[in-house]
Motif scaffolding. Structure first.
Motif, short mmCIF file in Angstrom:
data_model
loop_
_atom_site.label_atom_id
_atom_site.label_comp_id
_atom_site.label_asym_id
_atom_site.label_seq_id
_atom_site.Cartn_x
_atom_site.Cartn_y
_atom_site.Cartn_z
N ARG A 56 76.82 19.75 -28.91
CA ARG A 56 76.36 20.72 -29.91
C ARG A 56 76.92 20.43 -31.30
N LEU B 117 70.11 20.27 -24.82
CA LEU B 117 70.41 21.31 -25.80
C LEU B 117 69.53 22.55 -25.68
N ILE C 13 70.25 23.51 -34.15
CA ILE C 13 71.38 22.57 -34.18
C ILE C 13 71.08 21.41 -35.12
#
Length: 214
Positions: A104, A149, A158
């Motif tokens: 992340r 993700l 992100i």
């Protein structure tokens, strides 16, 4: 191009990015692609390069006091960018785990010796790369990370807060060609290398959209 010249070019290209960030833009992490000028440890995890020079002193002794896989006795440009932006140093992809939490805040896909062009291209010309990793491999790893993700919304969130560093890459392609051919033949690689790098900079290539995601 000499290593120091390439270093100056990298600084010149990245200075505006760092300046903008310092002026208020906030990044949460860095996703990095490239070769030994950006590799912070992936080469240590590959059988083909794991016992290479960057795994032994004097590499790393000036700053880290140990070899870290960086092709330097100190830090790389990517390390200084990280410091300037105040973001975590992106973990080498091959050293990271395989959960969303590992990625992340960014990841480093760069591998020392990596080429912009793939093995099939070199094979068609009777050539063999030094390292079995190309830019296509690195973008494939990136797509694997995207899948971890979560939803498209989460991925976009992100990515919107991340800095992407693409390069330096391509010099190893020329070195492979020069090892077996003339400089004239090596020059024929230029449009192919430029096209390979350009493909990564295309949003559709770098960030594929899947209509069935939510």
């Amino acid at each position: 191009m000499a290593p120091f010249s390439r270093f100056l070019m990298a600084v010149a290209l990245l200075y505006p990015v760092i300046s903008v960030a310092a002026g208020g833009t906030r990044y949460s992490g860095i996703f990095s692609f490239g070769d030994s000028l950006t590799d912070t440890g992936n080469s240590l995890r590959l059988p083909a390069t794991g016992s290479g020079p960057s795994s032994r002193p004097p590499y790393g002794e000036t700053f880290f006091r140990r070899p870290t896989g960086r092709a330097s006795d100190g830090r790389l440009v990517i390390d200084f960018i990280v410091d300037a932006l105040g973001v975590p140093n992106p973990r080498p992809y091959l050293a990271a785990g395989k959960t969303a939490g590992d990625f992340r805040r960014g990841v480093n896909f760069a591998v020392g010796g990596a080429t912009a062009l793939g093995p099939d291209f070199f094979s068609s010309r009777g050539l063999k790369p030094f390292v079995p990793v190309s830019l296509a491999n690195q973008t494939s790893w990136f797509k694997n990370v995207l899948q971890l993700l979560g939803s498209v919304h989460e991925r976009r969130r992100i990515m919107a807060r991340s800095l992407f560093v693409v390069g330096e890459i391509g010099v190893n392609d020329y070195l492979v060609a020069l090892g077996n051919n003339t400089a004239r033949e090596a020059r024929t690689l230029v449009p192919h290398i430029v096209a390979a790098v350009r493909s990564v900079l295309t949003v559709r290539k770098l960030y594929p959209h899947h209509s069935n995601d939510h």
